[in-house]
Motif scaffolding. Structure first.
Motif, short mmCIF file in Angstrom:
data_model
loop_
_atom_site.label_atom_id
_atom_site.label_comp_id
_atom_site.label_asym_id
_atom_site.label_seq_id
_atom_site.Cartn_x
_atom_site.Cartn_y
_atom_site.Cartn_z
N UNK A 105 0.82 -1.21 0.00
CA UNK A 105 0.00 0.00 0.00
C UNK A 105 0.85 1.26 0.00
N UNK A 106 0.28 2.32 -0.53
CA UNK A 106 0.84 3.66 -0.43
C UNK A 106 -0.28 4.55 0.12
N UNK A 107 -0.02 5.25 1.24
CA UNK A 107 -1.02 6.08 1.91
C UNK A 107 -0.80 7.54 1.54
N UNK A 108 -1.90 8.27 1.30
CA UNK A 108 -1.83 9.69 0.95
C UNK A 108 -2.84 10.48 1.76
N UNK A 109 -2.49 11.74 2.03
CA UNK A 109 -3.41 12.69 2.62
C UNK A 109 -3.01 14.10 2.17
N UNK A 110 -3.91 15.05 2.31
CA UNK A 110 -3.67 16.45 1.95
C UNK A 110 -3.60 17.26 3.24
N UNK A 111 -2.62 18.15 3.31
CA UNK A 111 -2.48 19.03 4.47
C UNK A 111 -2.40 20.46 3.98
N UNK A 112 -3.17 21.33 4.64
CA UNK A 112 -3.12 22.76 4.35
C UNK A 112 -2.58 23.45 5.60
N UNK A 113 -1.41 24.11 5.52
CA UNK A 113 -0.83 24.76 6.69
C UNK A 113 -1.67 25.95 7.16
N UNK A 114 -1.43 26.36 8.39
CA UNK A 114 -2.15 27.50 8.97
C UNK A 114 -1.71 28.80 8.32
N UNK A 115 -2.63 29.74 8.24
CA UNK A 115 -2.35 31.10 7.77
C UNK A 115 -2.81 32.07 8.85
N UNK A 116 -2.76 33.36 8.54
CA UNK A 116 -3.23 34.36 9.51
C UNK A 116 -4.73 34.24 9.75
N UNK A 117 -5.47 33.75 8.75
CA UNK A 117 -6.92 33.67 8.83
C UNK A 117 -7.44 32.29 9.19
N UNK A 118 -6.77 31.24 8.69
CA UNK A 118 -7.27 29.87 8.82
C UNK A 118 -6.34 28.99 9.66
#
Length: 135
Positions: free
Chosen positions: A109-122
């Protein structure tokens, strides 16, 4: 004239209740309270348009019309750690489509996920985990 009388009456009442310090503080500008960051959500789905060709497709929401920076993370086994596979930016609407590869030889298997880093707003947010299985 009635407006001035009301203001003068309120000032007299404040002085009577709290003293001149209360009136002096009310005249100054209060510091802005820190605003809470908005929590995002990530939708992700895996598609295989033809054999041995894999994509991660989804959307980051809410968005303010500005493309968001995001990271595809991968891990090679269930107990292994996550590492950065590829960085990308979403479209203005928050949508994305990224190609990924299957498991290496000798791995199931190969596992994947998406990550969005923090910003000033989110705040920082991570998607659900998807995996590609070699049968």
């Amino acid at each position: 004239m009635s407006f001035r009388r009301r203001v003068a009456g309120i000032a007299v009442a404040l002085v009577a209740l709290g003293g001149p310090a209360l009136v002096a503080h009310s005249a100054e500008a209060a510091p802005a309270a820190p605003t809470a960051k908005i929590k995002r959500t990530i939708t992700v789905s895996g598609i295989e348009p033809r054999p041995n060709r894999f994509f991660l497709k989804g959307q980051v929401s809410p968005t303010d019309g500005v493309p968001a920076k995001a990271i595809v993370q991968r891990k090679n086994c269930q107990k292994c750690g996550w590492f950065k596979y590829r960085g990308f930016t979403t479209g203005k609407s928050g949508r994305y489509k990224e190609s990924v590869v299957g498991p290496k030889r000798g791995q199931k298997r190969a596992y994947y996920r998406i990550k969005v880093p923090a910003t000033d707003t989110y705040t920082s947010v991570t998607s659900d985990v998807l995996y590609i299985y070699r049968g």
